[in-house]
Design a protein around this motif. Structure first.
Motif, PDB file in Angstrom:
ATOM      1  N   GLU A   1      23.429  31.893 -23.098  1.00 18.60           N
ATOM      2  CA  GLU A   1      22.198  30.781 -23.226  1.00 18.60           C
ATOM      3  C   GLU A   1      21.606  30.436 -23.148  1.00 18.60           C
ATOM      4  O   GLU A   1      20.123  30.582 -23.494  1.00 18.60           O
ATOM      5  CB  GLU A   1      23.107  29.417 -24.465  1.00 18.60           C
TER       6      GLU A   1
ATOM      7  N   GLY B   1      21.689  27.789 -29.100  1.00 22.12           N
ATOM      8  CA  GLY B   1      22.951  27.508 -28.478  1.00 22.12           C
ATOM      9  C   GLY B   1      23.815  27.104 -27.768  1.00 22.12           C
ATOM     10  O   GLY B   1      24.658  27.510 -27.579  1.00 22.12           O
ATOM     11  N   ILE B   2      22.595  25.803 -27.155  1.00 20.06           N
ATOM     12  CA  ILE B   2      23.737  25.476 -26.440  1.00 20.06           C
ATOM     13  C   ILE B   2      24.320  24.377 -26.496  1.00 20.06           C
ATOM     14  O   ILE B   2      24.228  23.135 -26.922  1.00 20.06           O
ATOM     15  CB  ILE B   2      22.388  25.023 -25.103  1.00 20.06           C
ATOM     16  N   PRO B   3      26.019  24.832 -25.909  1.00 16.82           N
ATOM     17  CA  PRO B   3      27.339  24.225 -26.700  1.00 16.82           C
ATOM     18  C   PRO B   3      27.298  22.511 -25.934  1.00 16.82           C
ATOM     19  O   PRO B   3      28.125  22.514 -25.099  1.00 16.82           O
ATOM     20  CB  PRO B   3      28.045  24.748 -26.355  1.00 16.82           C
TER      21      PRO B   3
ATOM     22  N   GLN C   1      20.100  22.872 -28.623  1.00 14.06           N
ATOM     23  CA  GLN C   1      21.357  23.246 -29.388  1.00 14.06           C
ATOM     24  C   GLN C   1      21.154  24.027 -30.619  1.00 14.06           C
ATOM     25  O   GLN C   1      22.033  24.890 -30.892  1.00 14.06           O
ATOM     26  CB  GLN C   1      22.006  22.232 -29.737  1.00 14.06           C
ATOM     27  N   GLU C   2      20.470  23.679 -30.952  1.00 14.09           N
ATOM     28  CA  GLU C   2      19.325  24.734 -32.691  1.00 14.09           C
ATOM     29  C   GLU C   2      19.104  25.944 -32.215  1.00 14.09           C
ATOM     30  O   GLU C   2      19.781  26.691 -33.269  1.00 14.09           O
ATOM     31  CB  GLU C   2      18.993  23.459 -33.276  1.00 14.09           C
TER      32      GLU C   2
ATOM     33  N   ASP D   1      27.947  20.025 -26.764  1.00 15.42           N
ATOM     34  CA  ASP D   1      29.066  18.830 -27.694  1.00 15.42           C
ATOM     35  C   ASP D   1      30.496  19.665 -27.114  1.00 15.42           C
ATOM     36  O   ASP D   1      31.257  19.438 -27.396  1.00 15.42           O
ATOM     37  CB  ASP D   1      28.986  18.921 -29.032  1.00 15.42           C
ATOM     38  N   GLU D   2      30.478  20.321 -26.322  1.00 15.63           N
ATOM     39  CA  GLU D   2      30.932  20.910 -25.580  1.00 15.63           C
ATOM     40  C   GLU D   2      31.710  20.912 -23.773  1.00 15.63           C
ATOM     41  O   GLU D   2      31.200  21.707 -23.571  1.00 15.63           O
ATOM     42  CB  GLU D   2      31.661  22.196 -26.082  1.00 15.63           C
TER      43      GLU D   2
ATOM     44  N   LYS E   1      31.867  23.608 -21.511  1.00 14.62           N
ATOM     45  CA  LYS E   1      30.944  24.160 -21.120  1.00 14.62           C
ATOM     46  C   LYS E   1      30.525  23.969 -20.032  1.00 14.62           C
ATOM     47  O   LYS E   1      29.179  24.547 -19.595  1.00 14.62           O
ATOM     48  CB  LYS E   1      30.632  24.910 -22.795  1.00 14.62           C
ATOM     49  N   HIS E   2      30.369  22.884 -20.133  1.00 14.85           N
ATOM     50  CA  HIS E   2      29.047  21.585 -19.010  1.00 14.85           C
ATOM     51  C   HIS E   2      29.430  22.553 -18.009  1.00 14.85           C
ATOM     52  O   HIS E   2      28.093  22.574 -16.864  1.00 14.85           O
ATOM     53  CB  HIS E   2      29.498  20.335 -18.916  1.00 14.85           C
TER      54      HIS E   2
END
Length: 169
Positions: free
Chosen positions: A76, A131-133, A127-128, A135-136, A139-140
């Motif tokens: 991503e 697809g960078i996650p 994000q949209e 909110d997870e 994954k940061h």
């Protein structure tokens, strides 16, 4: 420490200050890191100052040791970086600052010297569209490592040194 900048300027030196030596037998371990830091400072891609401590260069040193490891970059983030190169956006810097600022919108805006709406727009697009996650939380670290490796390649080790408003203009 206060005298080093003047000496470095006068004699055109690059100075690296290692960690404190508590034991003479610790010298070989300290030497390796100090030597790598000095090599980083004398590299043609380094345009920072003349005097640093090893601690100040720890992040660029770590990333330099991982340089070229494309296999460690999340897909991503690769897609995001490709879009940035094509369109000239600042998504990678925004992602980096957003993550190192613990997802604080206010701190990210201050770090980027950007308006709140601009940063919100970029975060939403990351994000949209890509697809960078964000909110997870698990994954940061992966995202931060990925974007840091790409920023090292694109902007050099200086990017990871403290920035001022004039450097972001």
């Amino acid at each position: 420490m206060e005298r080093f900048p003047a000496l470095a300027e006068e004699f055109q030196l690059k100075i690296i200050v290692s960690e404190k030596i508590d034991d003479l037998f610790a010298l070989p371990a300290l030497y390796r890191t100090a030597s790598e830091a000095l090599a980083l400072m004398t590299d043609e891609h380094f345009h920072g100052g003349r005097v640093y401590t090893v601690a100040q260069l720890r992040t660029p040193l770590l990333l330099k040791n991982l340089e070229g490891r494309e296999d460690l970059i999340a897909q991503e983030v690769r897609t995001l970086a490709a879009h940035e190169r094509e369109k000239g956006t600042q998504y990678c810097e925004t992602l980096y600052d957003y993550l190192i600022c613990c997802r604080s919108l206010q701190k990210t805006c201050e770090a980027l010297f950007a308006h709140r709406n601009t940063v919100l727009y970029r975060i939403r697009r990351m994000q949209e569209k890509f697809g960078i996650p964000l909110d997870e939380p698990l994954k940061h670290a992966d995202l931060l490592l990925s974007v840091s490796l790409l920023l090292l390649e694109a902007k050099g080790p200086d990017f990871f040194l403290p920035r001022t408003p004039s450097e972001n203009s």
